[in-house]
Design a protein around this motif. Structure first.
Motif, short mmCIF file in Angstrom:
data_model
loop_
_atom_site.label_atom_id
_atom_site.label_comp_id
_atom_site.label_asym_id
_atom_site.label_seq_id
_atom_site.Cartn_x
_atom_site.Cartn_y
_atom_site.Cartn_z
N PRO A 111 0.83 -1.21 0.00
CA PRO A 111 0.00 0.00 0.00
C PRO A 111 0.87 1.26 0.00
O PRO A 111 1.95 1.29 0.59
CB PRO A 111 -0.80 -0.12 1.31
N ASP A 112 0.37 2.29 -0.67
CA ASP A 112 1.06 3.57 -0.71
C ASP A 112 0.73 4.34 0.56
O ASP A 112 -0.45 4.62 0.83
CB ASP A 112 0.63 4.36 -1.93
N PRO A 113 1.74 4.70 1.37
CA PRO A 113 1.45 5.42 2.62
C PRO A 113 0.64 6.69 2.40
O PRO A 113 -0.20 7.05 3.24
CB PRO A 113 2.84 5.73 3.18
N LYS A 114 0.88 7.36 1.27
CA LYS A 114 0.16 8.62 1.04
C LYS A 114 -1.33 8.39 0.86
O LYS A 114 -2.14 9.29 1.14
CB LYS A 114 0.75 9.34 -0.18
N GLN A 278 5.14 9.60 8.39
CA GLN A 278 5.23 8.44 9.28
C GLN A 278 3.84 7.93 9.66
O GLN A 278 3.63 6.72 9.80
CB GLN A 278 6.01 8.81 10.54
N ARG A 279 2.93 8.84 9.80
CA ARG A 279 1.54 8.44 10.08
C ARG A 279 0.99 7.57 8.95
O ARG A 279 0.34 6.55 9.19
CB ARG A 279 0.70 9.69 10.28
N GLY A 280 1.27 7.98 7.72
CA GLY A 280 0.83 7.18 6.58
C GLY A 280 1.53 5.84 6.51
O GLY A 280 0.91 4.81 6.21
N GLN A 281 2.84 5.81 6.78
CA GLN A 281 3.59 4.56 6.73
C GLN A 281 3.11 3.56 7.76
O GLN A 281 3.01 2.36 7.49
CB GLN A 281 5.08 4.86 6.93
N ALA A 282 2.81 4.04 8.95
CA ALA A 282 2.34 3.15 9.99
C ALA A 282 1.01 2.49 9.61
O ALA A 282 0.81 1.28 9.81
CB ALA A 282 2.17 3.92 11.30
N GLN A 283 0.11 3.24 9.02
CA GLN A 283 -1.18 2.67 8.63
C GLN A 283 -1.03 1.74 7.41
O GLN A 283 -1.72 0.72 7.31
CB GLN A 283 -2.17 3.81 8.31
N ALA A 284 -0.12 2.08 6.49
CA ALA A 284 0.12 1.20 5.34
C ALA A 284 0.72 -0.12 5.78
O ALA A 284 0.34 -1.18 5.28
CB ALA A 284 1.04 1.90 4.34
N SER A 285 1.64 -0.11 6.74
CA SER A 285 2.25 -1.34 7.25
C SER A 285 1.22 -2.21 7.93
O SER A 285 1.21 -3.44 7.77
CB SER A 285 3.38 -0.99 8.21
N ALA A 286 0.34 -1.58 8.70
CA ALA A 286 -0.71 -2.34 9.38
C ALA A 286 -1.66 -2.98 8.37
O ALA A 286 -2.09 -4.13 8.54
CB ALA A 286 -1.48 -1.42 10.32
N ALA A 287 -1.96 -2.27 7.29
CA ALA A 287 -2.85 -2.83 6.28
C ALA A 287 -2.19 -3.97 5.54
O ALA A 287 -2.84 -4.97 5.19
CB ALA A 287 -3.25 -1.72 5.29
#
Length: 292
Positions: A111-114, A278-287
């Protein structure tokens, strides 16, 4: 008839004489006869041995020929070069079936963090000042910035100068989070404005040309930018527009040649971007990890 000379002879060529055989004939040569007899016996013995050996060789040859004949198929195959060996399909137990096959698969791209910070529909992680700006300090290279006060409000225009507040309100700002830092004689306040979509945040970046986020004093950060000239920055990433206000608590003006003040403001602007990213990266990693 007299028994004197002139009587019949014993055998042809016999000669008269004393000590003869019966009838006065010559005595046989017994030694010669014995030797001849032994010679004949030896010849018969060697003939028998020779004949037996030949017979043995013949039998062994016949057996060898039989063995080779019985195994001729395997022997000829094992001694053939690879090019003359039977094909795989001709070998007992071999099969043309290569076994199970699997179609090549390509894993989906991560997933793209953005994507997660571009819309309120996907950006579901908790949003708080402490979550956005954690810890008590921020370090950049050898420079350490001490964090002071933080706050959050849904009345975005209430913590900005009027020109910026009008643009935030016009484009649907839903919240504005602030955090202040101090380094040496300079202080800086970061303001992060939140919108529902990235398009709204992008419009703020395009439209703003003046106006600052109000400086936030407290917790070790003295009041600044109440008088004098301060420097501001504006930018946007995803559904967030972020700003900095940099100045001297002493009231000294920030000029265009003040490289120190510009460096502090630019560093903290990058910090704001990093925290949003970083907020986007954290949610992308979780997904990508999926549900536990």
């Amino acid at each position: 008839m007299s028994f004197g000379q002139g009587g019949p002879q014993w055998g042809p060529g016999g000669t008269g004489g004393l000590g003869g055989g019966p009838g006065g004939g010559p005595t046989p040569d017994w030694a010669a006869l014995a030797e001849a007899s032994e010679a004949r016996a030896r010849r018969r013995k060697w003939l028998m041995i020779g004949g037996g050996a030949l017979a043995t060789v013949a039998v062994a040859t016949a057996v060898a020929l039989t063995v080779v004949s019985a195994n001729s198929d395997d022997a000829s195959a094992s001694n053939k070069p690879a090019s003359e060996l039977p094909a795989t399909a001709d070998i007992p137990g071999a099969s043309d079936d290569p076994g199970p096959t699997f179609k090549p698969t390509t894993p989906p791209p991560p997933p793209d963090p953005k994507d997660f910070i571009s819309s309120a529909k996907k950006d579901k992680a908790p949003l708080t000042p402490e979550g956005l700006f954690p810890g008590k300090t921020f370090t950049s290279g050898e420079n350490v910035y001490k964090k002071g006060a933080t706050d959050s409000t849904k009345q975005c225009a209430s913590v900005t100068q009027p020109a910026l507040g009008a643009i935030l309100t016009k484009n649907g700002c839903t919240r504005l989070i602030r955090a202040s830092y101090v380094k040496g004689s300079l202080a800086v306040t970061i303001g992060v404005a939140v919108f529902d979509t990235s398009a709204e945040a992008a419009k703020v970046k395009e439209q703003v040309d003046k106006g600052l986020v109000n400086a936030l004093p407290g917790k070790g950060v003295p009041g600044f930018c109440r008088t004098g000239v301060c420097r501001g920055t504006y930018n946007a990433y995803g559904r967030y527009a972020y700003f900095t206000t940099t100045g001297y608590p002493s009231g000294k003006n920030v000029t265009t040649s003040d490289r120190k003040a510009y460096a502090v403001g630019d560093t903290m602007a990058r910090f704001a971007f990093q925290r949003i990213n970083q907020r986007g990266q954290a949610q992308a990693s979780a997904a990508a990890a999926g549900p536990e």
